[in-house]
Design a protein around this motif. Structure first.
Motif, PDB file in Angstrom:
ATOM      1  N   GLU A  79      -6.601  -4.740  -3.133  1.00 51.13           N
ATOM      2  CA  GLU A  79      -7.286  -4.047  -2.040  1.00 51.13           C
ATOM      3  C   GLU A  79      -6.820  -2.608  -1.890  1.00 51.13           C
ATOM      4  O   GLU A  79      -7.555  -1.752  -1.413  1.00 51.13           O
ATOM      5  CB  GLU A  79      -7.123  -4.831  -0.731  1.00 51.13           C
ATOM      6  CG  GLU A  79      -8.242  -5.852  -0.591  1.00 51.13           C
ATOM      7  CD  GLU A  79      -7.812  -7.110   0.150  1.00 51.13           C
ATOM      8  OE1 GLU A  79      -6.928  -7.013   1.028  1.00 51.13           O
ATOM      9  OE2 GLU A  79      -8.359  -8.189  -0.174  1.00 51.13           O
ATOM     10  N   ALA A  80      -5.602  -2.329  -2.328  1.00 52.23           N
ATOM     11  CA  ALA A  80      -5.098  -0.953  -2.279  1.00 52.23           C
ATOM     12  C   ALA A  80      -5.498  -0.171  -3.543  1.00 52.23           C
ATOM     13  O   ALA A  80      -5.021   0.940  -3.751  1.00 52.23           O
ATOM     14  CB  ALA A  80      -3.581  -0.961  -2.113  1.00 52.23           C
ATOM     15  N   LEU A 110       1.276   4.094  -2.952  1.00 52.74           N
ATOM     16  CA  LEU A 110       1.052   5.512  -2.673  1.00 52.74           C
ATOM     17  C   LEU A 110       2.201   6.340  -3.241  1.00 52.74           C
ATOM     18  O   LEU A 110       1.998   7.359  -3.900  1.00 52.74           O
ATOM     19  CB  LEU A 110       0.957   5.693  -1.153  1.00 52.74           C
ATOM     20  CG  LEU A 110       0.150   6.868  -0.640  1.00 52.74           C
ATOM     21  CD1 LEU A 110      -1.317   6.700  -1.045  1.00 52.74           C
ATOM     22  CD2 LEU A 110       0.266   6.942   0.888  1.00 52.74           C
ATOM     23  N   ARG A 119       0.832  -1.208   0.000  1.00 53.77           N
ATOM     24  CA  ARG A 119       0.000   0.000   0.000  1.00 53.77           C
ATOM     25  C   ARG A 119       0.869   1.261   0.000  1.00 53.77           C
ATOM     26  O   ARG A 119       0.619   2.202  -0.770  1.00 53.77           O
ATOM     27  CB  ARG A 119      -0.915  -0.022   1.239  1.00 53.77           C
ATOM     28  CG  ARG A 119      -2.026   0.975   1.228  1.00 53.77           C
ATOM     29  CD  ARG A 119      -2.899   0.805   2.475  1.00 53.77           C
ATOM     30  NE  ARG A 119      -3.781  -0.348   2.377  1.00 53.77           N
ATOM     31  CZ  ARG A 119      -4.972  -0.317   1.773  1.00 53.77           C
ATOM     32  NH1 ARG A 119      -5.426   0.806   1.242  1.00 53.77           N
ATOM     33  NH2 ARG A 119      -5.719  -1.394   1.723  1.00 53.77           N
ATOM     34  N   ASP A 120       1.911   1.263   0.826  1.00 53.51           N
ATOM     35  CA  ASP A 120       2.814   2.427   0.878  1.00 53.51           C
ATOM     36  C   ASP A 120       3.550   2.615  -0.445  1.00 53.51           C
ATOM     37  O   ASP A 120       3.705   3.737  -0.933  1.00 53.51           O
ATOM     38  CB  ASP A 120       3.856   2.244   1.991  1.00 53.51           C
ATOM     39  CG  ASP A 120       3.239   2.370   3.379  1.00 53.51           C
ATOM     40  OD1 ASP A 120       2.057   2.779   3.469  1.00 53.51           O
ATOM     41  OD2 ASP A 120       3.926   2.040   4.357  1.00 53.51           O
ATOM     42  N   GLU A 133      -3.299  -7.965  -2.090  1.00 52.79           N
ATOM     43  CA  GLU A 133      -3.057  -6.735  -1.319  1.00 52.79           C
ATOM     44  C   GLU A 133      -3.081  -5.516  -2.232  1.00 52.79           C
ATOM     45  O   GLU A 133      -3.599  -4.453  -1.868  1.00 52.79           O
ATOM     46  CB  GLU A 133      -1.696  -6.810  -0.605  1.00 52.79           C
ATOM     47  CG  GLU A 133      -1.640  -7.830   0.503  1.00 52.79           C
ATOM     48  CD  GLU A 133      -0.264  -7.847   1.167  1.00 52.79           C
ATOM     49  OE1 GLU A 133       0.420  -6.803   1.188  1.00 52.79           O
ATOM     50  OE2 GLU A 133       0.137  -8.926   1.655  1.00 52.79           O
TER      51      GLU A 133
END
Ligand SMILES: *Cc1c(COP(=O)(O)O)cnc(C)c1O
Length: 225
Positions: free
Chosen positions: A48-49, A9, A5-6, A45
């Motif tokens: 989901e992000a 981003l 996720r990071d 994952e």
């Protein structure tokens, strides 16, 4: 969970900055998360992000992941495709970005026809005369474009390219610009997508007009193999 996720981003922020510098809207550039060697749980994952597009290099490796994740992602084949895997590829992938010969295009067309679909494809071009690389050599590009456009079950949407790394930003941009110029020579109906730029060089690709960037390590971390 947090790591992917990071990473996403950070990549999205960098895409935003590169678009702003280039005077482009961020939604003009589609992020394709390259998930080769990445297990399905980690791909989930990314789903989901908010990741929607995934790139895989091998049909067989992708098959199980697509069975697991399926419609939650759009799947792009970005690796070299052997003709004997064309039927599987046509059934599994939403887009094949690595069409590089008449014979492969004809096989894919036959398979897509049997499956009752019109398969979106890109032609992979080897624009830099690298002998070890896949992709149709530039002198044969025009003929392949015409051939693919004549096949009724394929929909040619543009080009994919992998320029060799350069040691400075100006040279890198020049290479992407060469790909952009080739892309511009395609008929307008076959020129929706220009897939170029990877983890090491995507800001330069965005500056030169990429509509799809293919990012692996910057999202999932270093690959084991
Ligand atoms: C592996 C691969 C990528 C992603 O490379 P990274 O450097 O990990 O971002 C992009 N495009 C193709 C064709 C690849 O094989």
């Amino acid at each position: 969970m947090g790591e992917i996720r990071d990473n996403l981003l950070r990549v999205r922020e960098a895409i935003g900055r590169a678009c702003e510098r280039a005077g482009r809207r961020a939604d003009e550039v589609r992020l394709i998360a390259v998930s080769k060697t990445v297990p399905a749980e980690r791909i989930l994952e990314a789903v989901e992000a908010g990741c929607e597009d995934f790139g895989e290099n091998y049909v067989q490796e992708a098959e199980a992941k697509i069975a697991h994740i399926g419609q939650r992602g759009r799947w792009h084949l970005i690796g070299h495709l052997q003709r004997n895997k064309a039927a599987r590829a046509a059934a599994l992938f939403d887009m094949v970005q690595s069409v590089d010969s008449d014979r492969l295009a004809e096989r894919l067309n036959g398979a897509a026809g049997e499956a009752g679909l019109r398969l979106p494809v890109l032609i992979e071009v080897n624009a830099f005369g690298e002998e070890s690389k896949t992709g149709v050599p530039e002198p044969q590009l025009r003929a392949l474009v015409e051939r693919v456009r004549s096949l009724e079950h394929l929909k040619l949407e543009g080009l994919m390219g992998i320029p060799p790394p350069a040691d400075n930003e100006a040279d890198q941009r020049r290479r992407f610009r060469d790909l952009y110029t080739l892309w511009q020579s395609l008929p307008a109906e076959s020129r929706q997508e220009l897939s170029m730029g990877m983890s090491a060089d995507y800001p330069a690709a965005i500056a030169e007009g990429a509509t799809m960037i293919r990012i692996g390590t910057a999202i999932f971390g270093a690959r084991q193999r």
